[in-house]
Scaffold this motif. Structure first.
Motif, PDB file in Angstrom:
ATOM      1  N   UNK A   1       0.853  -1.190   0.000  1.00 39.32           N
ATOM      2  CA  UNK A   1       0.000   0.000   0.000  1.00 39.32           C
ATOM      3  C   UNK A   1       0.886   1.237   0.000  1.00 39.32           C
ATOM      4  N   UNK A   2       0.740   2.049  -1.039  1.00 36.73           N
ATOM      5  CA  UNK A   2       1.550   3.255  -1.196  1.00 36.73           C
ATOM      6  C   UNK A   2       0.633   4.470  -1.163  1.00 36.73           C
ATOM      7  N   UNK A   3       0.977   5.422  -0.312  1.00 37.34           N
ATOM      8  CA  UNK A   3       0.261   6.693  -0.247  1.00 37.34           C
ATOM      9  C   UNK A   3       0.990   7.701  -1.120  1.00 37.34           C
ATOM     10  N   UNK A   4       0.252   8.321  -2.031  1.00 28.18           N
ATOM     11  CA  UNK A   4       0.830   9.319  -2.928  1.00 28.18           C
ATOM     12  C   UNK A   4       0.090  10.644  -2.750  1.00 28.18           C
ATOM     13  N   UNK A   5       0.659  11.556  -1.945  1.00 29.60           N
ATOM     14  CA  UNK A   5       0.063  12.896  -1.835  1.00 29.60           C
ATOM     15  C   UNK A   5       0.283  13.644  -3.151  1.00 29.60           C
ATOM     16  N   UNK A   6      -0.772  14.234  -3.669  1.00 30.37           N
ATOM     17  CA  UNK A   6      -0.736  14.879  -4.979  1.00 30.37           C
ATOM     18  C   UNK A   6      -0.930  16.382  -4.838  1.00 30.37           C
ATOM     19  N   UNK A   7      -0.030  17.126  -5.479  1.00 25.90           N
ATOM     20  CA  UNK A   7      -0.193  18.574  -5.614  1.00 25.90           C
ATOM     21  C   UNK A   7      -0.904  18.796  -6.944  1.00 25.90           C
ATOM     22  N   UNK A   8      -2.139  19.198  -6.894  1.00 26.97           N
ATOM     23  CA  UNK A   8      -2.948  19.313  -8.104  1.00 26.97           C
ATOM     24  C   UNK A   8      -2.551  20.479  -9.009  1.00 26.97           C
ATOM     25  N   UNK A   9      -1.647  21.313  -8.553  1.00 26.46           N
ATOM     26  CA  UNK A   9      -1.198  22.420  -9.399  1.00 26.46           C
ATOM     27  C   UNK A   9      -0.192  21.968 -10.460  1.00 26.46           C
ATOM     28  N   UNK A  10       0.333  20.737 -10.350  1.00 25.42           N
ATOM     29  CA  UNK A  10       1.253  20.218 -11.366  1.00 25.42           C
ATOM     30  C   UNK A  10       0.864  18.785 -11.741  1.00 25.42           C
ATOM     31  N   UNK A  11      -0.149  18.638 -12.611  1.00 19.92           N
ATOM     32  CA  UNK A  11      -0.658  17.312 -12.962  1.00 19.92           C
ATOM     33  C   UNK A  11       0.363  16.415 -13.661  1.00 19.92           C
ATOM     34  N   UNK A  12       1.271  16.993 -14.452  1.00 20.62           N
ATOM     35  CA  UNK A  12       2.271  16.169 -15.134  1.00 20.62           C
ATOM     36  C   UNK A  12       3.226  15.526 -14.134  1.00 20.62           C
ATOM     37  N   UNK A  13       3.530  16.227 -13.081  1.00 21.03           N
ATOM     38  CA  UNK A  13       4.383  15.672 -12.028  1.00 21.03           C
ATOM     39  C   UNK A  13       3.636  14.572 -11.274  1.00 21.03           C
ATOM     40  N   UNK A  14       2.355  14.751 -11.072  1.00 19.85           N
ATOM     41  CA  UNK A  14       1.540  13.746 -10.396  1.00 19.85           C
ATOM     42  C   UNK A  14       1.546  12.439 -11.188  1.00 19.85           C
ATOM     43  N   UNK A  15       1.421  12.534 -12.500  1.00 17.92           N
ATOM     44  CA  UNK A  15       1.433  11.335 -13.334  1.00 17.92           C
ATOM     45  C   UNK A  15       2.782  10.634 -13.286  1.00 17.92           C
ATOM     46  N   UNK A  16       3.863  11.387 -13.244  1.00 16.17           N
ATOM     47  CA  UNK A  16       5.204  10.796 -13.160  1.00 16.17           C
ATOM     48  C   UNK A  16       5.386  10.062 -11.834  1.00 16.17           C
ATOM     49  N   UNK A  17       4.926  10.654 -10.749  1.00 19.88           N
ATOM     50  CA  UNK A  17       5.031  10.006  -9.437  1.00 19.88           C
ATOM     51  C   UNK A  17       4.142   8.767  -9.393  1.00 19.88           C
ATOM     52  N   UNK A  18       2.994   8.832 -10.015  1.00 24.02           N
ATOM     53  CA  UNK A  18       2.091   7.693 -10.063  1.00 24.02           C
ATOM     54  C   UNK A  18       2.757   6.508 -10.769  1.00 24.02           C
ATOM     55  N   UNK A  19       3.473   6.765 -11.848  1.00 20.00           N
ATOM     56  CA  UNK A  19       4.184   5.690 -12.557  1.00 20.00           C
ATOM     57  C   UNK A  19       5.250   5.062 -11.671  1.00 20.00           C
TER      58      UNK A  19
END
Length: 168
Positions: A36-54
């Protein structure tokens, strides 16, 4: 990444604080796997969120899943006087919609969570509540008081009871 994971590897050789955390850490070429991985997302940079998700998907074991989190910061009282009454509720609803659209991009995301308050405190609380094995957090450009990593990431690293991976 290796430094934090090697420290986490040494720490997990000791008795685990969470009891349910299982994981093999990336250390000297070994692959890390988490449930189980928790990924806090900063919604002001969606491209960074997708990279962290990968990155999170690569670190999951076969049955593992990801929980996305966004924290809407509370506004100081002196600012709320001039703003609409439902601004916080609107921000939470907007964050939930954005996280749900991000959730559609991966079958490994099991849940989204939106909280309000101090980002570091809410990230730590979510990690405890969900009994996560790993937190993957982005680091913003730091100022002089937090030269190596940003303020929120710094607080999460210092106080988390599970390993933390910083994405810069």
């Amino acid at each position: 990444m290796t430094l934090i994971n090697s420290l986490a590897d040494e720490e997990c050789q000791k008795e685990d604080n969470l009891g349910s955390a299982k994981g093999v850490f990336e250390f000297e070429g070994r692959m890390a796997m988490y449930n189980k991985i928790l990924v806090p997302i900063d919604l002001s940079s969606p491209e960074r969120a997708e990279a962290i998700l990968k990155k999170a998907e690569e670190l999951l074991d076969a049955t593992g899943h990801i929980v996305l989190l966004n924290v809407v910061e509370d506004l100081p009282i002196y600012l709320t006087i001039d703003l609409p009454m439902n601004i916080l509720e609107n921000a939470v609803e907007d964050a939930r919609k954005k996280l749900n659209s991000l959730k559609l991009k991966s079958s490994r995301i099991s849940d989204v969570d939106v909280r309000s308050g101090s980002p570091a405190r809410e990230i730590l609380a979510a990690a405890e509540d969900l009994k996560t094995d790993l937190i993957i957090i982005a680091s913003h450009k730091p100022d002089l008081s937090n030269y190596f990593i940003g303020a929120t990431a710094d607080r999460v690293v210092r106080h988390a009871r599970c390993p933390v991976l910083i994405d810069r």
